[in-house]
Structure formats: C-alpha cells, structure tokens
Write a protein that holds these residues in place. Structure first.
Motif, short mmCIF file in Angstrom:
data_model
loop_
_atom_site.label_atom_id
_atom_site.label_comp_id
_atom_site.label_asym_id
_atom_site.label_seq_id
_atom_site.Cartn_x
_atom_site.Cartn_y
_atom_site.Cartn_z
N LEU A 30 -2.20 16.01 -2.41
CA LEU A 30 -0.66 15.74 -3.22
C LEU A 30 -0.73 16.49 -4.55
O LEU A 30 0.38 17.29 -4.79
CB LEU A 30 -0.44 14.33 -3.31
CG LEU A 30 0.45 14.16 -2.00
CD1 LEU A 30 0.96 12.75 -2.01
CD2 LEU A 30 1.76 14.89 -2.41
N PRO A 31 -1.42 16.10 -5.80
CA PRO A 31 -1.14 16.71 -6.97
C PRO A 31 -1.17 18.29 -6.87
O PRO A 31 -0.35 18.73 -7.22
CB PRO A 31 -2.28 16.20 -7.81
CG PRO A 31 -2.71 14.96 -7.21
CD PRO A 31 -2.64 15.23 -5.74
N VAL A 35 0.87 -1.41 -0.11
CA VAL A 35 -0.08 -0.01 -0.03
C VAL A 35 0.96 1.27 0.19
O VAL A 35 1.61 1.44 1.03
CB VAL A 35 -1.08 0.05 1.28
CG1 VAL A 35 -1.58 1.31 1.04
CG2 VAL A 35 -1.78 -1.10 1.21
N PRO A 36 1.00 1.87 -1.13
CA PRO A 36 1.56 3.21 -1.15
C PRO A 36 1.19 4.25 0.16
O PRO A 36 0.04 4.25 0.52
CB PRO A 36 1.30 3.77 -2.40
CG PRO A 36 1.07 2.69 -3.23
CD PRO A 36 0.10 1.99 -2.33
N ASP A 37 2.29 4.60 0.59
CA ASP A 37 2.25 5.95 1.67
C ASP A 37 0.59 6.66 1.32
O ASP A 37 0.58 6.98 0.54
CB ASP A 37 3.34 6.66 1.29
CG ASP A 37 3.70 7.73 2.26
OD1 ASP A 37 2.63 8.57 2.65
OD2 ASP A 37 4.78 7.73 2.91
N ILE A 47 0.72 9.77 -0.16
CA ILE A 47 0.83 9.85 -1.79
C ILE A 47 -0.58 9.98 -2.19
O ILE A 47 -0.90 10.52 -3.37
CB ILE A 47 1.56 8.69 -2.31
CG1 ILE A 47 2.96 8.76 -2.03
CG2 ILE A 47 1.26 8.66 -3.91
CD1 ILE A 47 3.65 7.70 -2.37
N LEU A 48 -1.45 9.39 -1.55
CA LEU A 48 -2.65 9.13 -2.06
C LEU A 48 -3.80 10.03 -1.51
O LEU A 48 -4.99 10.24 -1.98
CB LEU A 48 -3.36 7.81 -1.84
CG LEU A 48 -2.41 6.69 -2.04
CD1 LEU A 48 -2.94 5.37 -1.59
CD2 LEU A 48 -2.06 6.58 -3.53
N PHE A 82 -7.47 19.27 -6.91
CA PHE A 82 -7.42 17.97 -7.37
C PHE A 82 -7.80 16.75 -6.43
O PHE A 82 -7.43 16.88 -5.03
CB PHE A 82 -5.82 17.52 -7.79
CG PHE A 82 -5.68 18.33 -9.15
CD1 PHE A 82 -5.50 19.75 -8.96
CD2 PHE A 82 -5.46 17.59 -10.14
CE1 PHE A 82 -5.10 20.50 -10.29
CE2 PHE A 82 -4.90 18.55 -11.30
CZ PHE A 82 -4.78 19.95 -11.28
N THR A 83 -8.60 15.85 -6.88
CA THR A 83 -9.04 14.65 -6.00
C THR A 83 -8.46 13.37 -6.39
O THR A 83 -8.99 13.08 -7.52
CB THR A 83 -10.35 14.75 -5.94
OG1 THR A 83 -10.96 15.93 -5.71
CG2 THR A 83 -11.00 13.85 -4.54
N VAL A 84 -7.84 12.73 -5.68
CA VAL A 84 -7.36 11.25 -6.01
C VAL A 84 -8.38 10.31 -5.66
O VAL A 84 -8.66 10.19 -4.39
CB VAL A 84 -6.00 10.94 -5.31
CG1 VAL A 84 -5.50 9.58 -5.88
CG2 VAL A 84 -4.69 12.03 -5.99
N THR A 85 -8.96 9.58 -6.83
CA THR A 85 -9.79 8.54 -6.23
C THR A 85 -9.19 7.02 -6.34
O THR A 85 -9.74 6.27 -5.84
CB THR A 85 -10.99 8.37 -7.15
OG1 THR A 85 -10.62 8.28 -8.45
CG2 THR A 85 -11.68 9.83 -6.82
N SER A 86 -8.16 6.77 -7.06
CA SER A 86 -7.55 5.62 -7.07
C SER A 86 -5.98 5.67 -7.81
O SER A 86 -5.67 6.96 -8.21
CB SER A 86 -8.28 4.74 -8.10
OG SER A 86 -8.24 4.95 -9.61
N HIS A 87 -5.40 4.72 -7.59
CA HIS A 87 -4.01 4.80 -8.15
C HIS A 87 -3.38 3.32 -8.45
O HIS A 87 -4.22 2.35 -8.19
CB HIS A 87 -2.99 5.21 -6.90
CG HIS A 87 -3.05 4.33 -5.81
ND1 HIS A 87 -2.23 3.16 -5.55
CD2 HIS A 87 -4.04 4.18 -4.92
CE1 HIS A 87 -2.61 2.74 -4.52
NE2 HIS A 87 -3.86 3.09 -4.10
N GLN A 88 -2.21 3.28 -9.25
CA GLN A 88 -1.81 2.27 -9.90
C GLN A 88 -0.21 2.29 -9.70
O GLN A 88 0.30 3.12 -10.11
CB GLN A 88 -2.28 1.96 -11.12
CG GLN A 88 -2.58 0.48 -11.52
CD GLN A 88 -2.96 0.14 -12.97
OE1 GLN A 88 -3.66 0.95 -13.21
NE2 GLN A 88 -2.12 -0.15 -13.99
N LEU A 89 0.31 1.26 -8.96
CA LEU A 89 1.73 1.20 -8.87
C LEU A 89 2.27 -0.01 -9.63
O LEU A 89 1.88 -1.16 -9.49
CB LEU A 89 2.18 1.16 -7.58
CG LEU A 89 3.70 1.11 -7.05
CD1 LEU A 89 4.52 2.27 -7.71
CD2 LEU A 89 3.66 0.73 -5.76
#
Lengths: 129, 129
Positions: free
Chosen positions: B105-106, B95-97, B100-101, B110-117
């Motif tokens: 952050l950006p 699970v990224p920090d 970061i999510l 801005f709203t982060v709803t998902s991520h992919q590493l």
DNA sequence: TTTGATGCAAATCATTTGCATGGGT
DNA sequence: ACCCATGCAAATGATTTGCATCAAA
C-alpha cells in the motif's frame, strides 16, 4: 464582536514559508531552527503561537508522535506511515473501509465523526540498506 | 548474563491489581491515586517503572492521547473510540481492510508491520444528554 | 549477602503562559 | 492611538533519572 483581527507579521510569514512546501513533517523545534536563519531573533514561543494559528486557520495539520507534535501542510484527509527504523513519516492516501467509519460500528448510540490511521513498518530507504 | 531477574514486590503487585480488570484506560496518575489507598508511601516514579515493566512483559498496552499515556490490560489487537465530548475511551474490535495493511500500500519497498486506528466522535452517554 | 527495586527529588522535554514592550492597522 | 503580536523567562505537565537505602532472593 468576534471579528478575526489577523495581523500580517513578518514572523507569521516566515513560519508559513518554512512549512508550506514541507513533506518531512517537521516538529516545532525543527521549524524554529529553519526560521531563525531568516529571523535570528524570533522566539520559540512565537513559532509555537504561529503554528497554532495556522492550524486553527486550517492551513496546517498537526499530529502527535510519541510526545511531540509534527506539522503537515497537506490538509487533505490522509494517513501516515511511520518508519520504525528511521522515524521518517510518509503521507499515505488510504481510505479505510466505509464500514469501519459508519456510526454502527463501535456500538449503537455512538457516532464516528473522524478517524486516524497510522501505519508502522520499514520504509524503502531503510529496507534497502 | 541476560537472565531476567524479576522480583515480586508488593508495589508491582498492587499496580497490576489496579489495572488488570480496568476498562477505563487510566493514566499513570490515576493509577497512582488508586494504588496509594493500599500503599500510601508508593512513589509516582515506582508506578511509572512498574507500568513500564508490565508493558514490556506484554501484560499491558500503552497508547498516547494528547500528551498523556493511557494503559490498557486488553492486549488483543483492537482499536479505540475516543469521545470528543467526555474524553472517555472505548475499546473497539474492528479489523481494517486487509488491503490497507498489505505491504503494497504505501509504496513499493515499504513494509507495514503494524497499524493503529483511532475513531473520534460522540459516545452513547454523551449523545443521550 | 547480593543486587534489583524503591522513595525522593531533581532533571528533562515539549509546550504554554504572563508580562512588558513593540509594531500593524 | 489602539491592541494584537512578540521576546523573554518562568511555569506547566508528563515522564524519566540519579542516588542512597531497602528488601527480595
């Protein structure tokens, strides 16, 4: 052997000029459109070949979104935020937790040499609408 | 209106059986090959349509590598480690920090709803050779 | 019987490639 | 003169789609 005979052609120059200050992460097709204003006879194949050349030279980064390549003159290590509404891509400078990138994480015997993080969500422009 | 009329066909069942316990992240083509052993007349189009159906139902995840889709019955949030040598894909639970999510952050707005590493490197099997 | 699902082939999209010709060096 | 780079068109690879037919419900 192995000498890198690079020719300075007008089309390579024009392709580079079209991306070098670009922050919108254009596709090959979008670059083709721009470049044709200067060189109406340039072919899409040449655009692809020159973009590829610039990537190999390390002057450009590529990343794939969906099925399409996007080009980015920002070559420092960074990540992307992709707006799910307008599809715009923003550069983001975030370094994932060191632990994540250490060799011990996936399993013993595995070595991580690079990583790529993409963030998805809604961008400012779209949220304000 | 809008009722989800799902028909239980033999080809949907066979496609599901071919991926449900799979940890190798097969492509549509690879699934097509397996499935033809049971249903020699199934068409590649049907395989694609059924995989798509399973993804919509949430029974399968898709991710793209290069230009090709890979299917994964592991639907819990997880990441992938891709071996740069053998191209094998391994599931990784990292699970990224949190930072970061977070939405901050950006940039503001801005709203982060998902991520992919994605992690790239060399897998154990390849390192031992 | 109704109408969603299938098989097949053609279409699409992004990208690559073969080849004769042109242009850097 | 060499021989890499270009333009053009055809080829490729992955996926989608149109359509007549089939088969779950």
């Amino acid at each position: 052997m192995g000498r890198d005979s690079r020719r300075r052609t007008k089309q390579l120059e024009v392709v580079w000029d079209a991306v070098k200050d670009e922050t919108s992460h254009p596709t090959a097709d979008q670059i083709y459109d721009r470049v044709r204003k200067d060189l109406p006879n340039i072919s899409l194949g040449t655009v692809y070949r020159n973009l590829q050349k610039l990537v190999v030279e390390g002057k450009l980064q590529v990343f794939t979104l969906g099925r399409t390549q996007h080009f980015d003159p920002l070559i420092e290590q960074h990540q992307h935020f992709i707006c799910q509404n307008c599809e715009r891509v923003y550069d983001v400078f975030v370094v994932p937790d060191e632990g994540i990138l250490s060799s011990s994480l996936p399993r013993e015997g595995f070595t991580v040499t690079s990583h790529q993080l993409a963030l998805y969500g809604n961008c400012k422009a779209c949220s304000e609408k």
